[in-house]
Design a protein around this motif. Structure first.
Motif, PDB file in Angstrom:
ATOM      1  N   ILE A 222     -14.864  -2.429   0.735  1.00 54.13           N
ATOM      2  CA  ILE A 222     -14.176  -1.141   0.879  1.00 54.13           C
ATOM      3  C   ILE A 222     -14.553  -0.473   2.204  1.00 54.13           C
ATOM      4  CG2 ILE A 222     -13.811   1.125  -0.163  1.00 54.13           C
ATOM      5  CD1 ILE A 222     -14.533  -0.110  -2.868  1.00 54.13           C
TER       6      ILE A 222
ATOM      7  N   GLY B 135      -4.457  -2.116  -0.419  1.00 55.86           N
ATOM      8  CA  GLY B 135      -4.569  -0.703  -0.758  1.00 55.86           C
ATOM      9  C   GLY B 135      -4.051  -0.438  -2.158  1.00 55.86           C
TER      10      GLY B 135
ATOM     11  N   PRO C 180      -9.794   4.235  -0.982  1.00 54.31           N
ATOM     12  CA  PRO C 180      -8.878   3.796  -2.038  1.00 54.31           C
ATOM     13  C   PRO C 180      -8.876   4.870  -3.115  1.00 54.31           C
ATOM     14  CG  PRO C 180     -10.524   2.099  -1.515  1.00 54.31           C
ATOM     15  CD  PRO C 180     -10.975   3.361  -0.856  1.00 54.31           C
TER      16      PRO C 180
ATOM     17  N   TYR D  20      -3.120  -3.404  -4.217  1.00 56.68           N
ATOM     18  CA  TYR D  20      -4.183  -4.115  -4.931  1.00 56.68           C
ATOM     19  C   TYR D  20      -4.742  -3.261  -6.073  1.00 56.68           C
ATOM     20  CZ  TYR D  20      -8.512  -6.573  -5.983  1.00 56.68           C
ATOM     21  OH  TYR D  20      -9.527  -7.220  -6.642  1.00 56.68           O
ATOM     22  N   GLU D  21      -4.665  -1.953  -5.919  1.00 57.54           N
ATOM     23  CA  GLU D  21      -5.157  -1.085  -7.001  1.00 57.54           C
ATOM     24  C   GLU D  21      -4.290  -1.224  -8.261  1.00 57.54           C
ATOM     25  OE1 GLU D  21      -5.489   2.267  -4.221  1.00 57.54           O
ATOM     26  OE2 GLU D  21      -7.459   2.649  -5.112  1.00 57.54           O
TER      27      GLU D  21
ATOM     28  N   LEU E 287      -8.723  -3.672   0.188  1.00 58.24           N
ATOM     29  CA  LEU E 287      -8.592  -2.216   0.142  1.00 58.24           C
ATOM     30  C   LEU E 287      -8.919  -1.679   1.540  1.00 58.24           C
ATOM     31  CD1 LEU E 287     -10.471  -1.672  -3.267  1.00 58.24           C
ATOM     32  CD2 LEU E 287      -7.998  -1.488  -2.880  1.00 58.24           C
TER      33      LEU E 287
ATOM     34  N   SER F 103     -13.142  -2.320   5.156  1.00 58.34           N
ATOM     35  CA  SER F 103     -11.690  -2.572   5.075  1.00 58.34           C
ATOM     36  C   SER F 103     -11.365  -4.053   5.162  1.00 58.34           C
ATOM     37  CB  SER F 103     -10.964  -1.840   6.202  1.00 58.34           C
ATOM     38  OG  SER F 103     -11.051  -0.471   6.028  1.00 58.34           O
TER      39      SER F 103
ATOM     40  N   GLU G  63      -8.123   1.024   3.187  1.00 57.56           N
ATOM     41  CA  GLU G  63      -7.906   2.451   3.474  1.00 57.56           C
ATOM     42  C   GLU G  63      -8.937   3.042   4.422  1.00 57.56           C
ATOM     43  OE1 GLU G  63      -7.711   1.015   0.529  1.00 57.56           O
ATOM     44  OE2 GLU G  63      -6.104   1.872  -0.692  1.00 57.56           O
TER      45      GLU G  63
ATOM     46  N   GLY H 279       0.823  -1.206   0.000  1.00 58.91           N
ATOM     47  CA  GLY H 279       0.000   0.000   0.000  1.00 58.91           C
ATOM     48  C   GLY H 279       0.851   1.247   0.000  1.00 58.91           C
TER      49      GLY H 279
ATOM     50  N   GLY I 246      -9.558   2.276  -6.838  1.00 55.42           N
ATOM     51  CA  GLY I 246     -10.230   1.167  -6.149  1.00 55.42           C
ATOM     52  C   GLY I 246     -11.740   1.301  -6.079  1.00 55.42           C
ATOM     53  N   THR I 247     -12.224   2.512  -5.826  1.00 60.70           N
ATOM     54  CA  THR I 247     -13.681   2.659  -5.681  1.00 60.70           C
ATOM     55  C   THR I 247     -14.377   2.602  -7.039  1.00 60.70           C
ATOM     56  OG1 THR I 247     -13.810   5.075  -5.919  1.00 60.70           O
ATOM     57  CG2 THR I 247     -13.316   4.223  -3.713  1.00 60.70           C
TER      58      THR I 247
END
Ligand code: NAI
Length: 709
Positions: free
Chosen positions: A163, A109, A142, A112-113, A133, A166, A135, A62, A146-147
């Motif tokens: 998300i 985070g 994220p 993974y993005e 994720l 977490s 965050e 992350g 991510g979102t």
């Protein structure tokens, strides 16, 4: 930092490999190197496909939060940085050639993005790896796609809880959720990644959302989506009470972002992300939940120059609720545990507690039957003090009774080497007094665990007057060994956690006596961000126990004892009404066997509700400020020394709201000066318990805060 190579088949490998760090993290330097490698691969016509992976045990953990906090001081610059990162990931997506993420280990985070931006995610079947994720748990969201990508990929109803809560899952669970596309044996990872790139990947490198006619599953303008968002918003509100702006922003990112194309969605996400980084809540959460807990886990306050103590065998006296839990924690860390009680039956029952917890873990596939048996083999249930021979540490968790504690201390010490440590898990009795029973008070210390021990991560370490630095250091080594978080406090009544936590409960009871409606008190507690209202909490602790502790304190302190507004309430509830708390099924609440608890309908008869009720914001303020002002007193009296420990202890010990950063950060958030002024007003209205201590007044006068900006 980032290794780059191309093989004979035209497959480029971009390998995260940060030599000076235990894990790969995203910061200015590593991202610059990653960016360079990505564009090199995109621009090189000879490259047919790209593997993104890591040379370390984990993939990428992350963002580097120190870097992130520094860079986000200037919001405009932070937004530009965010746009630039979004563009890089988008360029991967639109590269015109396939990228595959070969996820060898933990990818969280931003890590993974990166995977989300690739065209395929292949994970090594490594049960220790975590994917997710997380965050939101530190007040952020994220912010590198991510979102936008996760809900487009797996649907809104699956992505939102991942998300918002977490959640981190292992690769198997990630596969089931659709967060990764394939699972392979660790040794096959790169082989399979390359095969995909050379075959399916050659045509499969256009993301669904870059294809014509793509519809986001469960966007808000679909019937299912409308349902998901309506229910989701309600649940979120109920859970967070609007205290966590980042949670609301996550909802908005997903809601708004799914109604537009991905590029617009990513811009929306960047703006909300930067808004998060500017919030007090995120700064509080990052400071306490990330940095301060991290420092406590690294034993920042451990006395220097004491060699690290390795533990192999510990004793636990008393196999009741706490002793059994401590035995579980110690055996989980691979230690031999002698679990002693006054009857073999009681000792065995304590051991059975570990068996029960392990059975659940076996069922949940978190451990194997063989490992369970191995761990149980570490625990010796006994009544014989002889078995304590060779223990490096003995923790007593017998009844809360000075005489019994003194007796077991003597009996245990008779079997121990002179260097062994003796610890008490007392919740209320001052350690210095208990140490009088010891023949080596320098080796005597308090290790205050929280219930249930298997779930609660905190241990409050209490130094008695005679406890040596060496004993403290070695006790901290034990806490680290069993993977709990230590805070260090000096001896005093209630130590730190029980003392401050009690002020929350007491304030609630005092309000009841003043005529504040019980529902107002309870809701204000939850709106303040506490896990439960003060009356419910009093029921959990047991009104009878609170009443008994007070009687004992009154006896101990004599004239120095200060009564408070909650006492008549406790007295009436316990002595007159026989409503002693949750265990008995009746306290401030009724606890029907077949339903949810309900405030006792007759409370109003005994504690009449005033016609004019206070503003709920004022009630919230009282419930929160009383805890912070008592913490300031603990700091002034040197009951607690390190403000980080005070913050960590409050969040992990009794659930002080994380968005406030802990009892000390809360004062900084308000501002020391305004906090002092408001406390003075509260003191005038409600009593001297709100009077700020000298320490705070001096800080206010000098314009100081507890933490640097
Ligand atoms: P418990 O009543 O569940 O267990 C006490 C155990 O000690 C019983 O199994 C009893 O048989 C055993 N015992 C009593 N006298 C003994 C003796 N002379 N020799 C050997 N064993 C003896 O009590 P619990 O809740 O586990 O509390 C134990 C200690 O931990 C107390 O000092 C309590 O104040 C403290 N504590 C309790 C917390 C809680 O939430 N219950 C939290 C933190 C500390």
């Amino acid at each position: 930092m980032i290794d780059y190579s191309i093989d004979g088949d035209g497959i480029a490998a971009i390998v995260w490999n940060m030599a000076d760090r235990p894990m790969n993290v995203m910061n200015g330097d590593s991202l610059a190197a990653f960016r360079e490698a990505v564009y090199k691969a995109i621009q090189d016509k000879a490259v047919k496909g790209v593997i993104v992976t890591s040379a370390k045990n984990d993939f990428v953990a992350g963002a580097d939060l120190v870097n992130l906090l520094k860079e986000s001081l200037d919001a405009a610059k932070a937004l530009q940085n965010s746009f630039a990162l979004q563009k890089l990931f988008r360029d991967i997506e639109k590269a015109g050639k396939p990228f595959v993420a070969a996820i060898n280990g933990t990818a969280l985070g931003g890590g993974y993005e990166i995977c989300l931006a690739c065209h395929r995610r292949i994970a090594a079947d490594n049960p220790k790896a975590l994917i997710g994720l997380p965050e939101a748990s530190i007040g952020l969201l994220p912010g590198a796609g991510g979102t936008q990508r996760l809900p487009r990929m797996i649907g809104v109803s699956k992505a939102l809880p991942m998300i918002l809560e977490s959640k981190k899952v292992d690769p198997k669970a990630a596969l089931a959720l659709g967060m990764v596309d394939e699972l392979v044996a660790p040794g096959e990872l790169l082989i399979r990644a390359k095969a995909w790139l050379l075959n399916e990947g050659q045509t499969g490198h256009v993301k669904p959302w870059d294809q014509k006619g793509f519809r986001v599953p469960e966007a808000a303008n679909t019937p299912k989506g409308a349902q998901v968002f309506t229910a989701g918003n309600g649940m979120l509100r109920a859970k967070t009470m609007g205290n966590y702006p980042n949670a609301q922003y996550i909802m908005s990112c997903v809601y708004e972002g799914m109604l537009v194309d991905i590029d617009t969605g990513l811009k929306i996400e960047s703006r909300y992300f930067v808004a998060c980084t500017q919030s007090k809540e995120a700064r509080n959460m990052i400071r306490s939940l990330f940095f301060s807990i991290g420092e406590a886990n690294k034993l920042a306050n451990r006395p220097k120059n004491v060699p690290t103590q390795a533990y192999t065998k510990v004793g636990v006296l008393g196999a009741g609720m706490m002793g059994a839990g401590i035995a579980y924690a110690a055996s989980s860390a691979g230690l031999n545990v002698v679990l002693l009680d006054s009857t073999q039956e009681a000792a065995e029952k304590g051991k059975a507690y570990t068996a029960g917890l392990l059975d659940k873990r076996v069922k949940a596939k978190k451990t194997s039957e063989a490992d369970k048996e191995k761990q149980l083999g570490l625990i010796k249930a006994t009544t014989s003090y002889d078995d304590l021979k060779g223990c490096d540490l003995v923790i007593e968790a017998v009844f809360e009774d000075r005489a019994i504690k003194a007796e077991v201390t003597k009996k245990a010490e008779a079997q121990l080497e002179p260097t062994a440590i003796f610890a008490s898990n007392t919740s209320t009795l001052p350690i210095t007094g208990l140490a009088e029973a010891s023949s080596r008070p320098a080796n005597f210390i308090g290790l205050h665990f929280f219930s249930p021990v298997d779930k609660m991560p905190l241990v409050e370490i209490i130094r008695g007057k005679q406890t040596s630095d060496e004993t403290l250091a070695r006790a901290m080594d034990f806490v680290k060994k069993i993977r709990k978080t230590p805070i260090v406090v000096n001896d005093s009544r209630g130590f730190y956690t029980s003392r401050v936590f009690a002020t929350y409960v007491t304030e609630g009871l005092t309000m009841l006596a003043e005529g504040v409606a019980p529902a107002v008190i309870e809701n204000a507690g939850k709106m303040a961000g506490m896990p439960v209202g003060p009356l419910a909490l009093a029921d959990e602790v047991s009104l009878e126990l609170m009443h008994r502790v007070r009687s004992q304190t009154r006896k101990d302190l004599g004239d120095a004892y200060k009564s408070d507004g909650s006492e008549p309430v406790l007295q009436a509830m316990v002595e007159k009404l026989g409503r002693i708390g949750k265990k008995a099924g009746k306290g401030f609440y009724d606890y029907p066997a077949d339903g949810r608890k309900k405030l006792w309908a007759d409370l109003g008869k005994h504690f009449p509700v005033k016609a004019e009720q206070p503003d709920v914001q004022d009630v919230i303020k009282r419930l929160v400020y009383i805890q912070s002002v008592e913490t300031a007193r603990c700091l002034e009296e040197k009951v607690i020394i390190d403000v980080r420990d005070a913050d960590v202890g409050s969040i992990m010990g009794w659930g002080f709201p994380p968005f406030r950063g802990g009892t000390v950060s809360n004062i900084d958030s308000v501002g020391v000066k305004p906090f002092v002024a408001e406390c003075d007003q509260l003191a005038q209205k409600f009593g001297a318990r709100f009077t700020p201590p000298r320490l705070l007044r001096d800080m206010a006068d000098q314009g100081k805060s507890f933490y640097a900006a």
